[in-house]
Enzyme design. Sequence first.
Site, mmCIF file in Angstrom:
data_model
loop_
_atom_site.group_PDB
_atom_site.id
_atom_site.type_symbol
_atom_site.label_atom_id
_atom_site.label_comp_id
_atom_site.label_asym_id
_atom_site.label_seq_id
_atom_site.Cartn_x
_atom_site.Cartn_y
_atom_site.Cartn_z
ATOM 1 N N SER A 207 -5.498 8.596 1.632
ATOM 2 C CA SER A 207 -5.304 8.796 0.201
ATOM 3 C C SER A 207 -5.515 10.277 -0.129
ATOM 4 O O SER A 207 -4.815 11.132 0.398
ATOM 5 C CB SER A 207 -6.240 7.874 -0.581
ATOM 6 O OG SER A 207 -5.876 7.827 -1.940
ATOM 7 N N GLU A 325 1.726 -0.150 -1.084
ATOM 8 C CA GLU A 325 0.568 0.627 -1.508
ATOM 9 C C GLU A 325 0.085 0.216 -2.901
ATOM 10 O O GLU A 325 -1.105 0.043 -3.143
ATOM 11 C CB GLU A 325 0.926 2.121 -1.529
ATOM 12 C CG GLU A 325 1.285 2.705 -0.180
ATOM 13 C CD GLU A 325 0.074 3.217 0.584
ATOM 14 O OE1 GLU A 325 -1.056 3.060 0.092
ATOM 15 O OE2 GLU A 325 0.276 3.782 1.675
ATOM 16 N N HIS A 420 -2.876 -0.281 -0.768
ATOM 17 C CA HIS A 420 -3.463 1.037 -0.572
ATOM 18 C C HIS A 420 -4.878 0.919 -0.024
ATOM 19 O O HIS A 420 -5.725 0.212 -0.576
ATOM 20 C CB HIS A 420 -3.481 1.786 -1.907
ATOM 21 C CG HIS A 420 -3.876 3.213 -1.813
ATOM 22 N ND1 HIS A 420 -3.127 4.145 -1.142
ATOM 23 C CD2 HIS A 420 -4.953 3.892 -2.305
ATOM 24 C CE1 HIS A 420 -3.706 5.335 -1.225
ATOM 25 N NE2 HIS A 420 -4.823 5.203 -1.928
#
Length: 514
Positions: A207, A325, A420
């Site tokens: 991320s 995600e 995600h």
Amino acid sequence: MRTQIRSLVTVCAMWAATATHAANSGPEVSVSGGKIGGSLASSGRAVFKGIPFAQPPTGELRWREPMPMKTWAGVRGATAFGAPCMQGGGNSSEDCLYLNIWTPEWPAKSRKAVMVWFHGGGNFAGAASEPIFDGESLARQGVLLVTAQYRLGVFGFLAHPELTKESPHHVSGNYGLLDQIAALRWVRDNIAKFGGDPGNVTIFGESAGSLDVNVLMTSPLSRGLFRGVIGESGPVVAPPTLAEGEKKGEELARKLTTASQPGLKGLRVLSSAELQEATGQGLAFLGATLGVVVDGWVFPESPMAVFASGKEHRVGLLLGSNARELQRPFFPMSGTLAQAIAEQYGPLADQALALYGLNGGMEPQPDPLLGTVMAQWATDSQFRCGTIAELVWHTGTGNPGYQFQFARAAPGREASGAAHGTEVPYVFGNLGRAANSPKYDATDQRVSAAMQKYWANFAKTGDPNGGGLPQWPKFDPAGRAYLEFTDAGPVVREGLRRQVCDLYTENLKRQMAK
């Protein structure tokens, strides 16, 4: 000859005594600043926690580049994590520039590849001490693992004209990234004492951590500090200018300071809690590029433009994203999905709407792997297509690159797909360590074992292959081979979302040409 044998026996006895002493009292190492004392794991590996790599960025050092550690006397304990960097909630602190090390063996018999992890959390949250980042399992793969912290939110990414004026480099902002560079310099200078190879360092993150390691590939300050990069769900970005960042900083100062103590002086006297509360726990202050600015020093040019022109560091790159995600974008969108896509693509809107199946008035049914059209667009726009564009640029100039897509949905969470951050516990071999973890099964253990081996192989040699794993082909701009981590194991595929991502890249080029 007998004398030589007696000498050898004496040396071995001394080594054994030293090893026994270390086992009884804990391993001690001399590093920049002084001696530290870690702990031994039952598996014969050493762990060192809470090692300072820079002075605490507090008081007058708030919003300045990290300063070298001052020396200390005696042996400093390195058996507990340092506090997380300042953020909303929890026991966080501005005094947070610490790193942690897990060794694959102790005492070290040979130099091992080094992996340095920068956590995610939007550059406003997260910590290296989270249980999911425990390095013991990855270290068993024969690598030395480092996890490092960096300043977050307003403490790590505030730009302001007065800060720029007082800086010897005439810049401000990007302090969190300067912390990462300082951690890498500490690794270069000290890691050999732990059995690590300072010439074979791979940086990796997820991320925001992935975005950070990717933009570091374009900074002259990080050149030579790493040989490989692994990015999970966070490709390179095109940050705003320093002037734009300074404007945001001035707005914050006007909001928080008084006429008697205006500007930077007023900001510096505020407590960390007051600053944190004023800037919040979301992305409103940092913006879409998570606080990074093109300042002229850390980043002389836009990182995305550097990649597009083939001037990034010539290092190995393993980069990927998860199949689903997001269910919707991180940032608020105005209007309908079709309107948001049209706004993003401008003159290319008709082509984009056709590719997403939104030109006929009816929204297509969700894809079993990729989810709804909204989820597809959100993932394409913020992760997947940027990843592919970056790999096309990077490998197009002869650099080695590998792409992955993580497609395993955790048991009981199939409706969300491979969302995600869901790949992180697989990479670290820490399934079930986080709060409210899914009930992982044998399939998850197999996926995790494969990912750990691939990641460690890449760190050791620049090639993820070896050890009986299914072959992972290199990415090239024509075929675009990638490895998909599925329920059935790693599967080689080609041309992930080719038409959509080609249009995305065309639109990127249009925007960069403005």
